[in-house]
Structure formats: structure tokens, C-alpha cells
Enzyme design. Structure first.
Site, PDB file in Angstrom:
ATOM      1  N   ALA A  31       0.822  -1.209   0.000  1.00 32.99           N
ATOM      2  CA  ALA A  31       0.000   0.000   0.000  1.00 32.99           C
ATOM      3  C   ALA A  31       0.862   1.268   0.000  1.00 32.99           C
ATOM      4  CB  ALA A  31      -0.921  -0.020   1.217  1.00 32.99           C
ATOM      5  N   LYS A  77       0.583 -16.973   0.129  1.00 37.44           N
ATOM      6  CA  LYS A  77       1.928 -16.370   0.183  1.00 37.44           C
ATOM      7  C   LYS A  77       2.211 -15.765   1.556  1.00 37.44           C
ATOM      8  CE  LYS A  77       0.267 -12.036  -0.101  1.00 37.44           C
ATOM      9  NZ  LYS A  77       0.590 -10.697   0.344  1.00 37.44           N
ATOM     10  N   THR A 116       6.325 -10.395  -0.796  1.00 37.34           N
ATOM     11  CA  THR A 116       5.995 -10.555   0.624  1.00 37.34           C
ATOM     12  C   THR A 116       7.126 -11.205   1.406  1.00 37.34           C
ATOM     13  OG1 THR A 116       3.784 -10.972  -0.204  1.00 37.34           O
ATOM     14  CG2 THR A 116       4.105 -11.305   2.125  1.00 37.34           C
ATOM     15  N   VAL A 154      -3.422  -5.547  10.957  1.00 33.52           N
ATOM     16  CA  VAL A 154      -3.756  -6.918  10.589  1.00 33.52           C
ATOM     17  C   VAL A 154      -2.577  -7.595   9.884  1.00 33.52           C
ATOM     18  CG1 VAL A 154      -5.277  -8.306   9.107  1.00 33.52           C
ATOM     19  CG2 VAL A 154      -6.162  -6.291  10.267  1.00 33.52           C
TER      20      VAL A 154
HETATM   21  N1  LIG Z   1      -1.639  -3.181   3.177  1.00 34.31           N
HETATM   22  C1  LIG Z   1      -1.240  -3.621   2.000  1.00 34.31           C
HETATM   23  O1  LIG Z   1      -0.154  -3.282   1.527  1.00 34.31           O
HETATM   24  C2  LIG Z   1      -2.125  -4.535   1.209  1.00 34.31           C
HETATM   25  C3  LIG Z   1      -1.837  -4.742  -0.136  1.00 34.31           C
HETATM   26  C4  LIG Z   1      -2.629  -5.606  -0.873  1.00 34.31           C
HETATM   27  C5  LIG Z   1      -3.706  -6.246  -0.271  1.00 34.31           C
HETATM   28  N2  LIG Z   1      -3.978  -6.026   1.039  1.00 34.31           N
HETATM   29  C6  LIG Z   1      -5.138  -6.711   1.619  1.00 34.31           C
HETATM   30  O2  LIG Z   1      -6.146  -5.746   1.883  1.00 34.31           O
HETATM   31  C7  LIG Z   1      -6.939  -6.185   3.001  1.00 34.31           C
HETATM   32  C8  LIG Z   1      -7.008  -5.055   4.015  1.00 34.31           C
HETATM   33  O3  LIG Z   1      -5.691  -4.864   4.489  1.00 34.31           O
HETATM   34  P1  LIG Z   1      -5.148  -3.488   5.049  1.00 34.31           P
HETATM   35  O4  LIG Z   1      -3.685  -3.573   5.010  1.00 34.31           O
HETATM   36  O5  LIG Z   1      -5.792  -2.319   4.394  1.00 34.31           O
HETATM   37  O6  LIG Z   1      -5.671  -3.615   6.567  1.00 34.31           O
HETATM   38  P2  LIG Z   1      -5.638  -2.509   7.692  1.00 34.31           P
HETATM   39  O7  LIG Z   1      -5.473  -3.193   8.974  1.00 34.31           O
HETATM   40  O8  LIG Z   1      -4.673  -1.436   7.311  1.00 34.31           O
HETATM   41  O9  LIG Z   1      -7.111  -1.865   7.610  1.00 34.31           O
HETATM   42  C9  LIG Z   1      -8.269  -2.615   7.806  1.00 34.31           C
HETATM   43  C10 LIG Z   1      -9.469  -1.663   7.835  1.00 34.31           C
HETATM   44  O10 LIG Z   1     -10.649  -2.457   7.999  1.00 34.31           O
HETATM   45  C11 LIG Z   1     -11.454  -1.841   8.982  1.00 34.31           C
HETATM   46  N3  LIG Z   1     -12.216  -2.846   9.718  1.00 34.31           N
HETATM   47  C12 LIG Z   1     -11.759  -3.705  10.632  1.00 34.31           C
HETATM   48  N4  LIG Z   1     -12.771  -4.450  11.132  1.00 34.31           N
HETATM   49  C13 LIG Z   1     -13.884  -4.034  10.503  1.00 34.31           C
HETATM   50  C14 LIG Z   1     -15.254  -4.433  10.582  1.00 34.31           C
HETATM   51  N5  LIG Z   1     -15.669  -5.394  11.400  1.00 34.31           N
HETATM   52  N6  LIG Z   1     -16.125  -3.809   9.778  1.00 34.31           N
HETATM   53  C15 LIG Z   1     -15.710  -2.838   8.939  1.00 34.31           C
HETATM   54  N7  LIG Z   1     -14.427  -2.427   8.830  1.00 34.31           N
HETATM   55  C16 LIG Z   1     -13.532  -3.031   9.599  1.00 34.31           C
HETATM   56  C17 LIG Z   1     -10.494  -1.128   9.928  1.00 34.31           C
HETATM   57  O11 LIG Z   1     -11.138  -0.058  10.595  1.00 34.31           O
HETATM   58  C18 LIG Z   1      -9.402  -0.666   8.974  1.00 34.31           C
HETATM   59  O12 LIG Z   1      -9.639   0.626   8.507  1.00 34.31           O
HETATM   60  C19 LIG Z   1      -6.254  -7.445   3.532  1.00 34.31           C
HETATM   61  O13 LIG Z   1      -6.931  -8.576   3.042  1.00 34.31           O
HETATM   62  C20 LIG Z   1      -4.856  -7.381   2.947  1.00 34.31           C
HETATM   63  O14 LIG Z   1      -4.292  -8.657   2.769  1.00 34.31           O
HETATM   64  C21 LIG Z   1      -3.222  -5.180   1.789  1.00 34.31           C
END
Ligand SMILES: NC(=O)c1ccc[n+]([C@@H]2O[C@H](COP(=O)([O-])OP(=O)(O)OC[C@H]3O[C@@H](n4cnc5c(N)ncnc54)[C@H](O)[C@@H]3O)[C@@H](O)[C@H]2O)c1
Length: 347
Positions: A143, A194, A251, A282
Site C-alpha cells: 500500500a 503467500k 511478501t 492486521v
Molecule cells: N496493506 C497492503 O499493503 C495490502 C496490499 C494488498 C492487499 N492487502 C489486503 O487488503 C486487506 C485489508 O488490508 P489493510 O492492510 O488495508 O488492513 P488494515 O489493517 O490497514 O485496515 C483494515 C481496515 O478495515 C477496517 N475494519 C476492521 N474491522 C472491521 C469491521 N468489522 N467492519 C468494517 N471495517 C472493519 C479497519 O477499521 C481498517 O480501517 C487485507 O486482506 C490485505 O491482505 C493489503
């Protein structure tokens, strides 16, 4: 284009900023009021993307109905274990979105209670007429790098290529290049498993192992992931692509990966709770390790590395025991199912 990004964590915010940079009208929704008020006040997401300037003009809300109304594209960016509950809240609001609204899941993971991948979860929540409009964006993409406008290539999967293409066009910029594919399950398994291998590589490095071990774990990890994906009907070539080897390499080789850092901490002798508390975000791999392990067992797929990570996280196996057990495995042919000349184990 009106876009609703559901989940204002790292990934949701980065993608919302990218979409906004293309002049789409973008609203970010999150359940967490502090996150939303922070974005609304400063235009940036200090909690999840500290120090990064998001594209100007992003809107943010905790009102899901206001986010979904009129949306041409809904991006689902919440963690895998809450995707079902969020999708269930969106379902009754969908008639207020644009008629041909595309729903793009950018979540990587398996629902641990049901062992369903995200497409299975979403297809069980949304009515059949919505299913062709469900798309899945995955691939090697931190991200922070996307939010900073650094070059990135990803894959968009959908059972109907028309909607994958529509998603591709909605997201594509000079620095963000989506490819398309129909292999939804291959893309999903690559993106989820992964994370488990990243924990293994982090752990190896935490124990002091170096690049030879990394390469071995990544390659044998890919072999396990491909076996699991094929058992679910994936095209093995998908695992050689961005959502497979691409994401695996990313990763497993960067300290930016939360899953790598979890493994590293464990390898250094820390306990899981301490490592996760320090992370504060997370690390999907911890839950994925359980889901991948249970899925592999249910399908009879051999995944020794994922199995070791699972037992380390959930059954008290120590890092040293894991290493000893893996080193004591029978010597094998590199390719699956090939016999050895002396009749040794060919599994
Ligand atoms: N961070 C990265 O670089 C990245 C890249 C590609 C894919 N992903 C994927 O994207 C997904 C999200 O990851 P992230 O890094 O953005 O997570 P994060 O922890 O940064 O954010 C998660 C968000 O979800 C919200 N949330 C948590 N519980 C909730 C609920 N019960 N109802 C509604 N909202 C809720 C939180 O408030 C938070 O804003 C994951 O599956 C991750 O694998 C992340």
C-alpha cells in the site's frame, strides 16, 4: 465515475488515493470514526499511511448508505474475516448503486470458519445476478508504494472478463498496471497462501538463516501453493504470474511485509502476542495459516511448510522443532508425483 472504497485501512486508502488521482469521485468508508474523522479533517490517513499525502478531494464517511448510493465501482478493502459481515451490510444497499455497478474485492484471505475464499464468501452473500460483476484485484502491491505513486503491476480476476476489463480500466494509471484473467481461484489462493510462506521466511531470517534458505522456502512454498490452487481448479500458470510468484517474492523479501515481520519476531524468540501488539495492524498470514492448513488437510494436499507455520502459531511447535522436522523429511524428486529410482517416497 463514482467510487466507494469500503475500508479506510492501508490498502483501501492507497487505492482510494490512486482512483482519486484519476479524477474519479471517491468516497472512503470505514467503521472506525477516528480514522474517518482524521481523513475528513486532514485529507490524509495518519494512522494507516503516516507521512503520505493522499490525492486531494477524497471524501470520507462512516455512513455506508451514503457511500454506496450512486456508486459505479465499490472496492471492498476490509480484512478477510470481516468481509462477510461488511458484504451483508452492503447487500440491501446495492439497489441504490448504479445498475451495472462493479464490486471489486482487494482483500487477500480465506474465511477461517468456513474455509471459503473471498469469491465464495461474496457469491454466498450477493444474489446471482451480481456474481458476474464481482472482480478480484491481487498481486505484488505494498500500500505505501502505491500511495506514493511508485510503479506497481497487479492482476484483476473475474469470471466475466468484461468486468475484469472494466476494473482494469478504472484503476490503470501510468504507474499502476493491472492485467486481467478469468482464473479467480488461482489469483485468490496465490494472494492468501503467500502470507504463510512470508511468515516462514521471516522466521528463518529471525533464526539467522540467510539468502539460500529464503530462496529454498520461496521456491518450495510456490510448489505447495500451486498444488493447493490446482486442487481447487486453478491454472498452474496463474501461480507463475503476478498473483503467485510475484506476490510471494514481494511478501517474502521485504521488511515492509507484516507477515514477514511476524515470522522474524518469532524467529528471534518473541511470542506471537508481543509481535502482533507491536505491529498494531492486521497480519492476514496468522489467520491464513490456519485456513490454508485446514483447507489443505480437507483436500488431502501436502503442504509441509504451511503445516509447520500453522503448528508454530497454534500448537506450540518451536522454531527449532519446525526446522528439525522439515530437515528430517524424506528426500524427494523435485517434481510432484515422480518416483525415485530406488523406490523412495515420491510424495
Ligand atoms: N496493506 C497492503 O499493503 C495490502 C496490499 C494488498 C492487499 N492487502 C489486503 O487488503 C486487506 C485489508 O488490508 P489493510 O492492510 O488495508 O488492513 P488494515 O489493517 O490497514 O485496515 C483494515 C481496515 O478495515 C477496517 N475494519 C476492521 N474491522 C472491521 C469491521 N468489522 N467492519 C468494517 N471495517 C472493519 C479497519 O477499521 C481498517 O480501517 C487485507 O486482506 C490485505 O491482505 C493489503
Amino acid at each position: 465515475m463514482h467510487v466507494a472504497v469500503i475500508g479506510a485501512g492501508s490498502w483501501g486508502s492507497a487505492l482510494a488515493s490512486l482512483l482519486r488521482s484519476k479524477d474519479h469521485d471517491v468516497v472512503l468508508w470505514d467503521i472506525d470514526e477516528l480514522t474517518v474523522s482524521g481523513i475528513a479533517a486532514t485529507g490524509d490517513n495518519e494512522r494507516y499511511l503516516p507521512g503520505i499525502s493522499l490525492s486531494p478531494g477524497l471524501r470520507a464517511t462512516t455512513d455506508l448508505a451514503a457511500a454506496v448510493v450512486g456508486a459505479d465501482l465499490i472496492v471492498l478493502a476490509v480484512p478477510s474475516q470481516v468481509t462477510r459481515e461488511v458484504a451483508e451490510r452492503i447487500r440491501p444497499l446495492l439497489p441504490t448503486a448504479a445498475e451495472d455497478c462493479v464490486l471489486c474485492s482487494v482483500t487477500k484471505g480465506i474465511e477461517v470458519e468456513t474455509l471459503m475464499t473471498m469469491h465464495q464468501v461474496l457469491e454466498s452473500v450477493f444474489p446471482p445476478e451480481v456474481h458476474p460483476r464481482l472482480t478480484y484485484l491481487s498481486g505484488p502491491s505494498f500500500a505505501v508504494e502505491v500511495a506514493a505513486g511508485l510503479p506497481t503491476a497487479v492482476t484483476v480476476a473475474a469470471r466475466d472478463l468484461v468486468y475484469a476489463r472494466r476494473t482494469q480500466i478504472a484503476f490503470a494509471t501510468k504507474f499502476f498496471r493491472p492485467y486481467v484473467t478469468e482464473d479467480v481461484i488461482g489469483v485468490e489462493i496465490g494472494g492468501c497462501a503467500k502470507n504463510v510462506i512470508a511468515i516462514a521466511v521471516g522466521l528463518a531470517n529471525g533464526l539467522g538463516f540467510e539468502r539460500n534458505a529464503d530462496a529454498a522456502l520461496i521456491t518450495r512454498g510456490l510448489s505447495e501453493i500451486t498444488r493447493l490452487a490446482m486442487a481447487l481448479g486453478a491454472d498452474p500458470l496463474t501461480l507463475g504470474g503476478l498473483a503467485g510468484v510475484g506476490d510471494l517474492v514481494l511478501t517474502c523479501t521485504s521488511e515492509k511485509s507484516r507477515n514477514y515481520r511476524v515470522g522474524y519476531g518469532l524467529g528471534q524468540g518473541e511470542d506471537l502476542e508481543t509481535v502482533q501488539q507491536r505491529l498494531g495492524q492486521v497480519a492476514e498470514g496468522v489467520v491464513n495459516a490456519k485456513a490454508v492448513h485446514l483447507l489443505a488437510v480437507s483436500l488431502g494436499v501436502e503442504m509441509p511448510l504451511c503445516n509447520a507455520v500453522y503448528r508454530l502459531l497454534y500448537e506450540g511447535l518451536t522454531p527449532q522443532q519446525a526446522v528439525d522436522e522439515l530437515a528430517a523429511r524424506d528426500l524427494k524428486h523435485e517434481l510432484p508425483g515422480r518416483p525415485l529410482p530406488d523406490g523412495g517416497d515420491d510424495a
